[in-house]
Design a protein around this motif. Structure first.
Motif, PDB file in Angstrom:
ATOM      1  N   TRP A 155      36.546  32.836  46.379  1.00 52.13           N
ATOM      2  CA  TRP A 155      36.824  32.000  45.217  1.00 52.13           C
ATOM      3  C   TRP A 155      35.926  32.379  44.049  1.00 52.13           C
ATOM      4  N   THR A 156      36.461  32.309  42.850  1.00 54.04           N
ATOM      5  CA  THR A 156      35.624  32.391  41.650  1.00 54.04           C
ATOM      6  C   THR A 156      35.670  31.041  40.953  1.00 54.04           C
ATOM      7  N   PRO A 157      34.524  30.377  40.825  1.00 55.83           N
ATOM      8  CA  PRO A 157      34.498  29.055  40.190  1.00 55.83           C
ATOM      9  C   PRO A 157      34.397  29.098  38.672  1.00 55.83           C
ATOM     10  N   ASN A 158      34.170  30.295  38.097  1.00 55.63           N
ATOM     11  CA  ASN A 158      33.966  30.333  36.638  1.00 55.63           C
ATOM     12  C   ASN A 158      34.691  31.474  35.947  1.00 55.63           C
ATOM     13  N   GLY A 159      35.548  32.198  36.664  1.00 58.01           N
ATOM     14  CA  GLY A 159      36.135  33.400  36.062  1.00 58.01           C
ATOM     15  C   GLY A 159      37.642  33.434  36.056  1.00 58.01           C
ATOM     16  N   ARG A 160      38.275  32.267  36.003  1.00 57.31           N
ATOM     17  CA  ARG A 160      39.739  32.248  36.090  1.00 57.31           C
ATOM     18  C   ARG A 160      40.397  33.092  34.985  1.00 57.31           C
ATOM     19  N   HIS A 161      39.924  32.957  33.761  1.00 54.38           N
ATOM     20  CA  HIS A 161      40.553  33.679  32.659  1.00 54.38           C
ATOM     21  C   HIS A 161      40.223  35.166  32.687  1.00 54.38           C
ATOM     22  N   ARG A 162      39.008  35.520  33.086  1.00 52.32           N
ATOM     23  CA  ARG A 162      38.684  36.942  33.225  1.00 52.32           C
ATOM     24  C   ARG A 162      39.498  37.589  34.339  1.00 52.32           C
ATOM     25  N   LEU A 163      39.685  36.850  35.446  1.00 51.01           N
ATOM     26  CA  LEU A 163      40.485  37.367  36.556  1.00 51.01           C
ATOM     27  C   LEU A 163      41.936  37.572  36.118  1.00 51.01           C
ATOM     28  N   ALA A 164      42.477  36.590  35.401  1.00 51.28           N
ATOM     29  CA  ALA A 164      43.854  36.703  34.915  1.00 51.28           C
ATOM     30  C   ALA A 164      43.978  37.840  33.908  1.00 51.28           C
ATOM     31  N   ALA A 165      42.950  37.995  33.061  1.00 53.15           N
ATOM     32  CA  ALA A 165      42.966  39.076  32.078  1.00 53.15           C
ATOM     33  C   ALA A 165      42.945  40.431  32.779  1.00 53.15           C
ATOM     34  N   ALA A 166      42.191  40.528  33.868  1.00 49.71           N
ATOM     35  CA  ALA A 166      42.138  41.773  34.641  1.00 49.71           C
ATOM     36  C   ALA A 166      43.523  42.116  35.198  1.00 49.71           C
ATOM     37  N   LYS A 167      44.260  41.094  35.620  1.00 46.21           N
ATOM     38  CA  LYS A 167      45.617  41.323  36.132  1.00 46.21           C
ATOM     39  C   LYS A 167      46.552  41.760  35.013  1.00 46.21           C
ATOM     40  N   VAL A 168      46.398  41.137  33.835  1.00 49.70           N
ATOM     41  CA  VAL A 168      47.212  41.528  32.682  1.00 49.70           C
ATOM     42  C   VAL A 168      46.964  42.997  32.334  1.00 49.70           C
ATOM     43  N   LEU A 169      45.721  43.429  32.452  1.00 47.82           N
ATOM     44  CA  LEU A 169      45.348  44.809  32.139  1.00 47.82           C
ATOM     45  C   LEU A 169      45.701  45.784  33.259  1.00 47.82           C
ATOM     46  N   GLY A 170      46.068  45.234  34.419  1.00 45.70           N
ATOM     47  CA  GLY A 170      46.438  46.090  35.545  1.00 45.70           C
ATOM     48  C   GLY A 170      45.262  46.697  36.273  1.00 45.70           C
ATOM     49  N   LEU A 171      44.088  46.050  36.203  1.00 43.44           N
ATOM     50  CA  LEU A 171      42.914  46.586  36.894  1.00 43.44           C
ATOM     51  C   LEU A 171      43.077  46.495  38.409  1.00 43.44           C
ATOM     52  N   LYS A 172      42.559  47.485  39.100  1.00 44.06           N
ATOM     53  CA  LYS A 172      42.574  47.460  40.561  1.00 44.06           C
ATOM     54  C   LYS A 172      41.410  46.633  41.104  1.00 44.06           C
ATOM     55  N   GLN A 173      40.248  46.802  40.481  1.00 40.94           N
ATOM     56  CA  GLN A 173      39.024  46.157  40.963  1.00 40.94           C
ATOM     57  C   GLN A 173      38.340  45.410  39.819  1.00 40.94           C
ATOM     58  N   VAL A 174      37.558  44.410  40.190  1.00 43.59           N
ATOM     59  CA  VAL A 174      36.684  43.730  39.241  1.00 43.59           C
ATOM     60  C   VAL A 174      35.281  43.682  39.845  1.00 43.59           C
ATOM     61  N   THR A 175      34.283  43.631  38.991  1.00 46.74           N
ATOM     62  CA  THR A 175      32.924  43.474  39.497  1.00 46.74           C
ATOM     63  C   THR A 175      32.636  41.992  39.684  1.00 46.74           C
ATOM     64  N   ALA A 176      31.808  41.699  40.669  1.00 45.27           N
ATOM     65  CA  ALA A 176      31.524  40.302  40.991  1.00 45.27           C
ATOM     66  C   ALA A 176      30.110  40.153  41.526  1.00 45.27           C
ATOM     67  N   LEU A 177      29.517  38.995  41.252  1.00 49.84           N
ATOM     68  CA  LEU A 177      28.267  38.597  41.889  1.00 49.84           C
ATOM     69  C   LEU A 177      28.648  37.653  43.014  1.00 49.84           C
ATOM     70  N   VAL A 178      28.456  38.093  44.235  1.00 48.56           N
ATOM     71  CA  VAL A 178      28.865  37.319  45.406  1.00 48.56           C
ATOM     72  C   VAL A 178      27.671  36.532  45.928  1.00 48.56           C
ATOM     73  N   SER A 179      27.844  35.212  45.994  1.00 46.83           N
ATOM     74  CA  SER A 179      26.759  34.331  46.420  1.00 46.83           C
ATOM     75  C   SER A 179      27.082  33.710  47.780  1.00 46.83           C
ATOM     76  N   PRO A 180      26.076  33.583  48.658  1.00 45.84           N
ATOM     77  CA  PRO A 180      26.300  32.904  49.936  1.00 45.84           C
ATOM     78  C   PRO A 180      26.307  31.387  49.798  1.00 45.84           C
ATOM     79  N   ASP A 181      25.954  30.887  48.627  1.00 47.44           N
ATOM     80  CA  ASP A 181      25.875  29.446  48.384  1.00 47.44           C
ATOM     81  C   ASP A 181      27.262  28.907  48.040  1.00 47.44           C
ATOM     82  N   GLU A 182      27.987  28.420  49.044  1.00 46.63           N
ATOM     83  CA  GLU A 182      29.360  27.948  48.833  1.00 46.63           C
ATOM     84  C   GLU A 182      29.415  26.740  47.900  1.00 46.63           C
TER      85      GLU A 182
END
Length: 334
Positions: free
Chosen positions: A122-149
Motif C-alpha cells: 500500500w502507498t498511503p501518500n502517493g495515490r496521484h503519483r502512482l496514477a501519474a506513473a500509470k498515465v506515463l506508462g512507467l514499468k517501475q516506480v521508486t519507493a521507500l518501503v517501511s516495516p511500520d504498517e
C-alpha cells in the motif's frame, strides 16, 4: 506650543514576526548509524517482499529520527495500491502531475509503501503519483518501503502532495476509521486523535459518503464547538456518528427549504446557506477558549436545537443588511 516643549508621540512598536528557533539540543542518529546493508536482519523481510513483487532492493538506511529501518526499492507499478481509505483520485490533478513529470523528464519523489492487508503493498501518500506513473506508462516506480504498517494511518498529517479540502480530509478520515475498526475491534476512538485530526471530520465524512455535494463548510464551525472524540470503541462510536450524520442531513434539507423560500422573495446572495446555518446554530455566540475541551453542550442536544431552529425559522425576519454583514465577514475570513 508656546512655553512648552513639544511632546512627540512615540511611534507604535511594530510587532516582530515569529521566528523559527532551531532546537538547541540535537537529536536523532549520526551518519554512521544511518547506513544499513541490504543483508541486515532489519530489512531482510522487506527485501524478500520487494523481490517477490518483482522489484529490486536499491539500498537501506535507518530513518534519522526514530531509527526505524527503511528500504529504498524499485517496485512494479501494478504491485502497489493506494490505501483503501485514501481520498478520491482527482483525474485533473493526475493529468497535470503526469504532464509536469514528463516535462521535467524525471520521476523524482519515491512513494511511501507499507505492507497492507492480504500481503498487498500500500502507498498511503502517493495515490496521484502512482496514477501519474500509470498515465506515463512507467514499468517501475521508486519507493521507500517501511516495516511500520501503522504508518498508513498516520500519514495524513504529513501529506502535502495536494492540499486536502474539507471533503477530501473528511472522506479519508472516515475511511481510515472504518478500516481501523475492523483491524482493531477493541480500540477506542479517542486513541486515534492524531490520525483523525479532528472529531468533526468523522461526522462530516459520513455525510460526504452519502452526498458528495454536501456543503460541509457551512456546518464545520458548528461541529467544531460540539463534536468531540469518544471514549467508546470505534465500532460503537461510528454507529452514533451515523445517527448524527443522518440528523445533520435532515437539518440541511430544512436549510435548503429555507434558502428556496428566501430566493423566492428576491434574496440571491451566495451567502444564504452560511447565513441560515449561522442563524440556527445554537452555539454561535460561544467562543472557544484556548485549551477548552468540554463542549458548550452535547452534540445530540445541539443537533436537536438546531433542527428546532430550522423548523421555526421566520423568513420575514431576514434583512438585506444581515446578508451584507455575512458577506463582509466571509470576505474577511478568505
Amino acid at each position: 506650543m508656546a512655553g512648552k516643549a513639544a511632546v512627540r508621540k512615540k511611534a507604535p512598536a511594530t510587532k516582530k514576526r515569529g521566528r523559527l528557533s532551531p532546537r538547541r539540543e540535537k537529536r536523532g542518529l549520526d551518519a554512521a548509524d544511518i547506513a544499513l546493508g541490504l543483508d541486515g536482519a532489519d530489512v531482510a523481510p522487506l527485501v524478500a517482499e520487494v523481490r517477490a513483487a518483482g522489484g529490486a532492493a536499491l539500498g537501506a538506511y535507518r530513518e534519522p529520527l526514530s531509527g526505524r529501518a527503511l528500504l529504498l526499492a524499485a517496485l512494479p507499478v501494478d504491485a502497489v495500491e493506494p490505501t483503501p481509505f485514501q481520498r478520491d483520485l482527482s483525474p485533473t490533478h493526475t493529468k497535470r502531475l503526469a504532464a509536469k513529470i514528463e516535462e521535467a523528464g524525471s520521476f523524482l519523489d519515491p512513494l511511501i509503501v507499507v505492507r497492507g492487508e492480504d500481503g498487498k503493498l500500500w502507498t498511503p501518500n502517493g495515490r496521484h503519483r502512482l496514477a501519474a506513473a500509470k498515465v506515463l506508462g512507467l514499468k517501475q516506480v521508486t519507493a521507500l518501503v517501511s516495516p511500520d504498517e501503522d504508518l498508513a494511518f498516520r500519514i495524513l498529517a504529513l501529506n502535502t502532495e495536494k492540499a486536502h479540502n474539507l471533503k477530501d480530509r473528511s472522506l479519508e478520515v472516515i475511511r481510515m476509521a472504518r478500516s481501523l475498526a475492523k483491524r482493531r475491534p477493541g480500540s477506542k476512538e479517542a486513541e486515534f486523535t492524531a490520525e483523525f485530526e479532528a472529531p468533526e471530520l468523522l461526522t462530516l465524512g459520513i455525510v460526504y459518503e452519502r452526498n458528495g455535494r454536501f456543503a460541509g463548510g457551512a456546518y464545520s464551525p458548528f461541529l467544531k464547538k460540539v463534536d468531540r472524540f469518544s471514549d467508546r470503541t470505534l465500532a460503537v462510536s461510528l454507529r452514533s456518528r451515523e445517527a448524527y450524520a443522518a440528523r445533520l442531513e435532515g437539518i440541511d434539507a430544512q436549510v435548503k427549504r429555507i434558502i428556496e423560500g428566501l430566493q423566492s422573495r428576491g434574496f440571491k446572495s451566495p451567502y444564504l446557506r452560511a447565513y441560515v446555518v449561522a442563524r440556527i446554530n445554537p452555539v454561535r455566540f460561544h467562543k472557544l477558549k484556548k485549551g477548552e475541551t468540554k463542549p458548550p453542550m452535547p452534540i445530540g442536544e445541539a443537533l436537536t436545537r438546531m433542527a428546532a431552529g430550522a423548523k421555526k425559522f421566520n423568513l420575514d425576519s431576514v434583512r438585506t443588511a444581515d446578508l451584507a454583514l455575512v458577506a463582509a465577514v466571509a470576505g474577511g475570513e478568505e
